[in-house]
Design an enzyme around this catalytic site. Structure first.
Site, mmCIF file in Angstrom:
data_model
loop_
_atom_site.group_PDB
_atom_site.id
_atom_site.type_symbol
_atom_site.label_atom_id
_atom_site.label_comp_id
_atom_site.label_asym_id
_atom_site.label_seq_id
_atom_site.Cartn_x
_atom_site.Cartn_y
_atom_site.Cartn_z
ATOM 1 N N LYS A 1 0.815 -1.227 0.000
ATOM 2 C CA LYS A 1 0.000 0.000 0.000
ATOM 3 C C LYS A 1 0.843 1.268 0.000
ATOM 4 C CE LYS A 1 -4.409 -1.561 1.743
ATOM 5 N NZ LYS A 1 -4.150 -2.993 2.137
ATOM 6 N N GLU B 1 -9.732 7.124 3.962
ATOM 7 C CA GLU B 1 -10.563 6.337 4.870
ATOM 8 C C GLU B 1 -9.859 5.012 5.064
ATOM 9 O OE1 GLU B 1 -10.833 3.877 1.925
ATOM 10 O OE2 GLU B 1 -11.452 5.908 1.432
ATOM 11 N N SER C 1 1.958 -9.873 -0.728
ATOM 12 C CA SER C 1 1.585 -8.453 -0.628
ATOM 13 C C SER C 1 1.987 -7.802 0.683
ATOM 14 C CB SER C 1 0.081 -8.305 -0.843
ATOM 15 O OG SER C 1 -0.634 -9.129 0.051
HETATM 16 C C1 LIG Z 1 -4.843 -4.066 1.747
HETATM 17 C C2 LIG Z 1 -4.098 -5.302 1.522
HETATM 18 C C3 LIG Z 1 -4.477 -6.223 0.515
HETATM 19 C C4 LIG Z 1 -5.685 -6.047 -0.350
HETATM 20 O O1 LIG Z 1 -5.666 -4.891 -1.136
HETATM 21 P P1 LIG Z 1 -5.500 -4.949 -2.712
HETATM 22 O O2 LIG Z 1 -5.877 -3.572 -3.124
HETATM 23 O O3 LIG Z 1 -6.403 -5.993 -3.243
HETATM 24 O O4 LIG Z 1 -4.078 -5.252 -2.992
HETATM 25 C C5 LIG Z 1 -3.688 -7.348 0.313
HETATM 26 N N1 LIG Z 1 -2.610 -7.589 1.082
HETATM 27 C C6 LIG Z 1 -2.221 -6.743 2.054
HETATM 28 C C7 LIG Z 1 -1.022 -7.095 2.860
HETATM 29 C C8 LIG Z 1 -2.952 -5.583 2.318
HETATM 30 O O5 LIG Z 1 -2.555 -4.764 3.277
#
Ligand SMILES: *Cc1c(COP(=O)(O)O)cnc(C)c1O
Length: 398
Positions: free
Chosen positions: A86, A108, A371
């Site tokens: 993010k 938000e 992610s």
């Molecule tokens: C917020 C988040 C997601 C999901 O958000 P996407 O916009 O689908 O990428 C996935 N993994 C992590 C670690 C997150 O913080």
């Protein structure tokens, strides 16, 4: 580069109050200019390198490969500053806001992860930061509230409705309508009215661009499958984008099946319908009248009833495939990765790992975007695994 898309097939668009159209036009024009401007690109590139910690490694997970019989590479977004992808988007949008002369940032947040990323980026640039958050979420995510406040952000409690993300989004939109002159709204995923889905994808594209180069260097060819979890869809679309024209590469987005697709889930692409949510037309979880239903996933980041419009287009065209993994499968995958590789993934990312563990017939190369890191999920994961183990009797995963 081509113009900033406002539609993806029939999806996307701008379903917002009239007063915001001018601001969305201004943002579209600013992005079209900034994304090819060497000054912006150089400044963003330097921040991604020195502040965020890019490029993130591509790691060949040897023991996971042994387990699956395929070569598995992990794109390590968990190693970025703040521990998830993010931050790529938050820093890019904050830099864009400053260039547009905006002095005030609003956002938000549900679980607080996007709020923390935004507060981080605002501290970096000395921008005023207001984060709307439902009071129920504030209670559940107290450490993230404290982290945002420590970095100088103001967390604005939202008391309406279920006191969670949906109400926080409405409050943020109301603020933007009132203060649109000096305020930029940082949306945290590839969702929302145009140009946000394209803007956020462009800012997350760095994940796929680095990974494509890294896998060519490491394996000497492109992967057979590229896999990422899908909440709003930003880490997945950022990963997929540079591979879309590589016909031989299968793209797989993993949604949250939650308690199962016929129960509570977070899988609008697998088990939803078409509708409007947060200003754009896409796949949503809704009833027959189009009323948005509450999503459920054990991972806060996938607990969202909508998804970015580009994914819905990629699903319809067949270019990408969307699958779903349950809470239980994700929990088990978290532990498998921890034990096999010494990496504790976020529960969101664990969905992508779980799918590869369950679909590993045949040889080939898999590239999975990890992610984020799982520190934030430890308490939840340990409690969930304990429940499973008590039910199982053995505590082994596969
Ligand atoms: C917020 C988040 C997601 C999901 O958000 P996407 O916009 O689908 O990428 C996935 N993994 C992590 C670690 C997150 O913080």
């Amino acid at each position: 580069m081509s113009t900033v898309e406002s539609r993806f097939g029939p999806y996307g668009g701008r379903y917002v109050p009239e007063v915001l159209i001018a601001a969305l036009d201004e943002l579209t024009a600013a992005w079209e200019e900034a994304r090819t401007d060497p000054v912006y690109r150089e400044e963003l590139g330097a921040l991604l390198r020195d502040f965020v910690g890019r490029p993130t490694p591509l790691y060949e997970a040897k023991r996971l490969s042994e387990r699956t019989g395929r070569r598995v590479f992990l794109k390590r977004e968990d190693l970025t500053h703040t521990g998830a992808h993010k931050i790529n988007n938050a820093v890019g949008q904050a830099l864009l806001a400053r260039r547009m002369g905006k002095t005030r940032i609003i956002a938000e947040t549900g679980a607080g992860q996007h709020g923390v990323a935004t507060a981080t980026a605002c501290a970096l640039f000395g921008l005023e930061c207001i984060v709307y958050m439902g009071t129920e979420d504030m209670r559940r995510q107290k450490p993230n509230v404290e982290r945002m406040e420590l970095m100088g952000a103001r967390v604005e409690p939202v008391e309406a409705g279920a006191r969670t993300l949906k109400e926080a989004v409405s409050a943020a939109i109301r603020d933007w309508v009132t203060n649109v002159g000096d305020t930029h709204y940082i949306i945290g995923s590839a969702v929302g009215p145009a140009p946000y889905p394209a803007l956020v994808r462009d800012l997350q594209r760095v994940i796929g661009e680095e990974a494509r180069e890294q896998i060519l260097a490491a394996a000497g060819r492109l992967p057979d499958r590229v896999i990422a979890c899908v909440g709003g869809g930003s880490n997945a679309i950022g990963t997929f984008a540079p591979f879309v024209d590589d016909g031989g590469v299968e793209l797989i987005g993993v949604e949250a099946a939650g308690e199962g697709l016929d129960g509570r889930h977070g899988a609008p692409l697998s088990a939803g319908r078409t509708g409007v949510l947060h200003g754009s037309l896409s796949a949503v979880i809704a009833d027959e009248e189009g009323q948005i239903l509450e999503a459920h996933s054990i991972s806060a980041g996938l607990d969202y009833p909508g998804v970015g419009p580009e994914h819905t287009m990629l699903r319809d065209s067949g270019r990408a495939r969307y699958v779903a993994i349950t809470d239980e499968e994700a929990l088990r995958a978290l532990r498998v990765l921890a034990r096999l590789e010494g990496i504790v993934p976020a529960l969101e990312s664990s969905h992508a790992i779980a799918w590869v563990l369950s679909e590993s017939a045949g040889e080939g190369i898999d590239l999975i975007t990890l992610s984020g890191r799982g520190d934030k999920d430890l308490a939840e994961a340990l409690a969930g695994l304990k429940r499973l183990d008590d039910g199982d009797g053995d505590g082994e995963d596969g």
